[in-house]
Design a protein around this motif. Sequence first.
Motif, PDB file in Angstrom:
ATOM      1  N   VAL A 148      27.131 -14.235 -23.121  1.00 49.58           N
ATOM      2  CA  VAL A 148      26.532 -13.557 -24.475  1.00 49.58           C
ATOM      3  C   VAL A 148      28.014 -13.659 -25.545  1.00 49.58           C
ATOM      4  CG1 VAL A 148      25.692 -11.689 -25.734  1.00 49.58           C
ATOM      5  CG2 VAL A 148      24.801 -12.327 -23.432  1.00 49.58           C
ATOM      6  N   VAL A 149      27.673 -14.106 -26.772  1.00 49.99           N
ATOM      7  CA  VAL A 149      28.524 -13.997 -27.503  1.00 49.99           C
ATOM      8  C   VAL A 149      28.674 -12.660 -28.124  1.00 49.99           C
ATOM      9  CG1 VAL A 149      28.873 -14.390 -30.231  1.00 49.99           C
ATOM     10  CG2 VAL A 149      28.035 -16.310 -28.884  1.00 49.99           C
ATOM     11  N   ASP A 150      30.307 -12.562 -28.283  1.00 44.68           N
ATOM     12  CA  ASP A 150      30.525 -10.822 -28.674  1.00 44.68           C
ATOM     13  C   ASP A 150      29.612 -10.390 -29.777  1.00 44.68           C
ATOM     14  OD1 ASP A 150      32.565 -10.858 -26.830  1.00 44.68           O
ATOM     15  OD2 ASP A 150      34.070 -11.649 -28.164  1.00 44.68           O
ATOM     16  N   GLY A 151      28.982  -9.150 -29.650  1.00 49.92           N
ATOM     17  CA  GLY A 151      28.307  -8.489 -30.583  1.00 49.92           C
ATOM     18  C   GLY A 151      26.974  -8.931 -30.628  1.00 49.92           C
ATOM     19  N   ALA A 152      26.644 -10.012 -29.911  1.00 49.66           N
ATOM     20  CA  ALA A 152      25.183 -10.256 -29.948  1.00 49.66           C
ATOM     21  C   ALA A 152      24.055  -9.396 -29.293  1.00 49.66           C
ATOM     22  CB  ALA A 152      24.817 -11.934 -29.519  1.00 49.66           C
ATOM     23  N   THR A 153      22.937  -9.233 -29.711  1.00 49.52           N
ATOM     24  CA  THR A 153      21.999  -8.452 -29.184  1.00 49.52           C
ATOM     25  C   THR A 153      20.747  -9.167 -28.828  1.00 49.52           C
ATOM     26  OG1 THR A 153      21.257  -7.573 -30.980  1.00 49.52           O
ATOM     27  CG2 THR A 153      23.078  -6.237 -29.570  1.00 49.52           C
ATOM     28  N   TRP A 154      19.966  -8.884 -27.906  1.00 51.49           N
ATOM     29  CA  TRP A 154      18.682  -9.536 -27.689  1.00 51.49           C
ATOM     30  C   TRP A 154      17.584  -9.315 -28.874  1.00 51.49           C
ATOM     31  CZ3 TRP A 154      17.542 -13.086 -24.061  1.00 51.49           C
ATOM     32  CH2 TRP A 154      18.574 -13.202 -22.974  1.00 51.49           C
ATOM     33  N   GLU A 155      16.811 -10.115 -29.237  1.00 54.13           N
ATOM     34  CA  GLU A 155      15.867 -10.083 -30.422  1.00 54.13           C
ATOM     35  C   GLU A 155      14.530 -10.102 -29.483  1.00 54.13           C
ATOM     36  OE1 GLU A 155      16.605 -11.964 -34.081  1.00 54.13           O
ATOM     37  OE2 GLU A 155      18.794 -11.429 -33.930  1.00 54.13           O
ATOM     38  N   TRP A 156      13.454  -9.495 -29.956  1.00 52.75           N
ATOM     39  CA  TRP A 156      12.100  -9.641 -29.321  1.00 52.75           C
ATOM     40  C   TRP A 156      11.090 -10.246 -29.891  1.00 52.75           C
ATOM     41  CZ3 TRP A 156      11.834 -10.410 -24.099  1.00 52.75           C
ATOM     42  CH2 TRP A 156      12.985  -9.949 -23.313  1.00 52.75           C
ATOM     43  N   HIS A 157      10.417 -11.213 -29.796  1.00 51.05           N
ATOM     44  CA  HIS A 157       9.180 -11.569 -30.599  1.00 51.05           C
ATOM     45  C   HIS A 157       8.023 -11.517 -29.669  1.00 51.05           C
ATOM     46  CE1 HIS A 157      11.963 -12.894 -33.749  1.00 51.05           C
ATOM     47  NE2 HIS A 157      12.734 -13.374 -32.978  1.00 51.05           N
ATOM     48  N   GLU A 158       6.885 -11.121 -30.366  1.00 45.48           N
ATOM     49  CA  GLU A 158       5.682 -11.206 -29.997  1.00 45.48           C
ATOM     50  C   GLU A 158       5.081 -12.628 -29.974  1.00 45.48           C
ATOM     51  OE1 GLU A 158       1.719  -8.822 -30.440  1.00 45.48           O
ATOM     52  OE2 GLU A 158       3.373  -7.509 -29.860  1.00 45.48           O
ATOM     53  N   LEU A 159       4.425 -13.196 -28.972  1.00 40.87           N
ATOM     54  CA  LEU A 159       3.740 -14.764 -29.575  1.00 40.87           C
ATOM     55  C   LEU A 159       2.166 -14.374 -28.995  1.00 40.87           C
ATOM     56  CD1 LEU A 159       6.346 -16.796 -27.366  1.00 40.87           C
ATOM     57  CD2 LEU A 159       6.421 -16.413 -30.104  1.00 40.87           C
ATOM     58  N   ASP A 160       1.458 -14.496 -29.829  1.00 38.81           N
ATOM     59  CA  ASP A 160       0.035 -14.539 -29.956  1.00 38.81           C
ATOM     60  C   ASP A 160      -0.472 -15.487 -30.312  1.00 38.81           C
ATOM     61  OD1 ASP A 160       0.380 -13.397 -32.325  1.00 38.81           O
ATOM     62  OD2 ASP A 160      -0.798 -11.843 -32.267  1.00 38.81           O
ATOM     63  N   ASP A 161      -1.390 -16.366 -29.421  1.00 36.38           N
ATOM     64  CA  ASP A 161      -2.127 -17.475 -30.021  1.00 36.38           C
ATOM     65  C   ASP A 161      -3.399 -17.078 -30.783  1.00 36.38           C
ATOM     66  OD1 ASP A 161      -0.297 -19.273 -29.141  1.00 36.38           O
ATOM     67  OD2 ASP A 161      -1.188 -19.004 -26.979  1.00 36.38           O
ATOM     68  N   ASP A 162      -4.003 -15.997 -30.334  1.00 39.41           N
ATOM     69  CA  ASP A 162      -5.189 -15.405 -30.422  1.00 39.41           C
ATOM     70  C   ASP A 162      -5.136 -13.854 -30.485  1.00 39.41           C
ATOM     71  OD1 ASP A 162      -8.286 -14.471 -30.218  1.00 39.41           O
ATOM     72  OD2 ASP A 162      -8.503 -16.631 -31.219  1.00 39.41           O
ATOM     73  N   VAL A 163      -5.893 -13.150 -31.309  1.00 38.12           N
ATOM     74  CA  VAL A 163      -6.047 -11.721 -31.022  1.00 38.12           C
ATOM     75  C   VAL A 163      -6.667 -11.202 -29.660  1.00 38.12           C
ATOM     76  CG1 VAL A 163      -6.048 -11.027 -33.687  1.00 38.12           C
ATOM     77  CG2 VAL A 163      -8.072 -11.302 -32.354  1.00 38.12           C
ATOM     78  N   THR A 164      -7.116 -12.099 -28.947  1.00 36.15           N
ATOM     79  CA  THR A 164      -7.860 -11.882 -27.841  1.00 36.15           C
ATOM     80  C   THR A 164      -7.237 -12.021 -26.641  1.00 36.15           C
ATOM     81  OG1 THR A 164      -9.400 -13.464 -27.930  1.00 36.15           O
ATOM     82  CG2 THR A 164     -10.169 -11.467 -28.642  1.00 36.15           C
ATOM     83  N   ASP A 165      -5.978 -12.997 -26.597  1.00 32.98           N
ATOM     84  CA  ASP A 165      -5.330 -13.611 -25.842  1.00 32.98           C
ATOM     85  C   ASP A 165      -4.209 -12.542 -25.145  1.00 32.98           C
ATOM     86  OD1 ASP A 165      -6.427 -16.238 -25.813  1.00 32.98           O
ATOM     87  OD2 ASP A 165      -4.866 -16.810 -27.081  1.00 32.98           O
ATOM     88  N   PRO A 166      -3.664 -12.812 -23.939  1.00 32.77           N
ATOM     89  CA  PRO A 166      -2.621 -11.835 -23.567  1.00 32.77           C
ATOM     90  C   PRO A 166      -1.415 -12.282 -24.336  1.00 32.77           C
ATOM     91  CG  PRO A 166      -3.699 -12.959 -21.597  1.00 32.77           C
ATOM     92  CD  PRO A 166      -4.233 -13.631 -23.017  1.00 32.77           C
ATOM     93  N   VAL A 167      -0.675 -11.023 -24.329  1.00 33.27           N
ATOM     94  CA  VAL A 167       0.489 -11.252 -25.290  1.00 33.27           C
ATOM     95  C   VAL A 167       1.693 -11.933 -24.606  1.00 33.27           C
ATOM     96  CG1 VAL A 167       2.247  -9.987 -26.709  1.00 33.27           C
ATOM     97  CG2 VAL A 167      -0.220  -9.355 -26.873  1.00 33.27           C
ATOM     98  N   ARG A 168       2.376 -12.879 -25.002  1.00 33.68           N
ATOM     99  CA  ARG A 168       3.637 -13.240 -24.348  1.00 33.68           C
ATOM    100  C   ARG A 168       4.737 -12.788 -25.113  1.00 33.68           C
ATOM    101  NH1 ARG A 168       4.005 -18.616 -24.867  1.00 33.68           N
ATOM    102  NH2 ARG A 168       2.426 -18.774 -26.782  1.00 33.68           N
ATOM    103  N   PHE A 169       5.919 -12.707 -24.488  1.00 30.35           N
ATOM    104  CA  PHE A 169       7.150 -12.254 -25.261  1.00 30.35           C
ATOM    105  C   PHE A 169       8.214 -13.188 -25.059  1.00 30.35           C
ATOM    106  CE2 PHE A 169       4.832  -8.348 -24.453  1.00 30.35           C
ATOM    107  CZ  PHE A 169       4.827  -7.874 -25.532  1.00 30.35           C
ATOM    108  N   LEU A 170       9.238 -13.340 -26.152  1.00 25.84           N
ATOM    109  CA  LEU A 170      10.268 -14.364 -26.227  1.00 25.84           C
ATOM    110  C   LEU A 170      11.548 -13.409 -26.674  1.00 25.84           C
ATOM    111  CD1 LEU A 170      11.396 -17.098 -26.129  1.00 25.84           C
ATOM    112  CD2 LEU A 170      10.815 -17.341 -28.407  1.00 25.84           C
ATOM    113  N   GLY A 171      12.475 -13.386 -26.022  1.00 30.02           N
ATOM    114  CA  GLY A 171      13.726 -12.874 -26.186  1.00 30.02           C
ATOM    115  C   GLY A 171      14.685 -13.820 -26.634  1.00 30.02           C
ATOM    116  N   MET A 172      15.501 -13.591 -27.457  1.00 29.14           N
ATOM    117  CA  MET A 172      16.467 -14.709 -28.086  1.00 29.14           C
ATOM    118  C   MET A 172      18.050 -13.864 -28.154  1.00 29.14           C
ATOM    119  SD  MET A 172      14.637 -16.933 -30.554  1.00 29.14           S
ATOM    120  CE  MET A 172      14.049 -15.499 -31.783  1.00 29.14           C
ATOM    121  N   ILE A 173      18.991 -14.561 -27.696  1.00 34.35           N
ATOM    122  CA  ILE A 173      20.394 -14.073 -27.943  1.00 34.35           C
ATOM    123  C   ILE A 173      21.329 -15.435 -28.017  1.00 34.35           C
ATOM    124  CG2 ILE A 173      21.069 -13.916 -25.354  1.00 34.35           C
ATOM    125  CD1 ILE A 173      22.165 -10.968 -26.234  1.00 34.35           C
TER     126      ILE A 173
END
Length: 93
Positions: free
Chosen positions: A57-82
């Motif tokens: 991990v690059v110094d000072g970087a922190t994980w950022e999380w995003h919720e991925l939803d294709d449809d309001v009735t679909d299960p939620v998937r998550f994506l973290g980036m750093i």
Amino acid sequence: MIHSARVANSYRGEWEVYVVTDSPSPREWPEHSFARTAPAPTLAERTAALTTLGYEVVDGATWEWHELDDDVTDPVRFLGMIDVRRIAAGDDR
């Protein structure tokens, strides 16, 4: 060189971490599967997986999380980036 590491619950539902490199093909990106659907990988597990792939991990970087939803009735998937970089050999930093 800075790259983006991502952790996601894949379409199979299993957690994985991968590093987006300059390769145009995602098949060539370094990846590590946690081979489970739950719980989400801990910070220590994500860090260890990145180290195994040859990245840190690059110094000072922190994980950022995003919720991925294709449809309001679909299960939620998550994506973290750093931001990460290749682990330097010796004093190459």
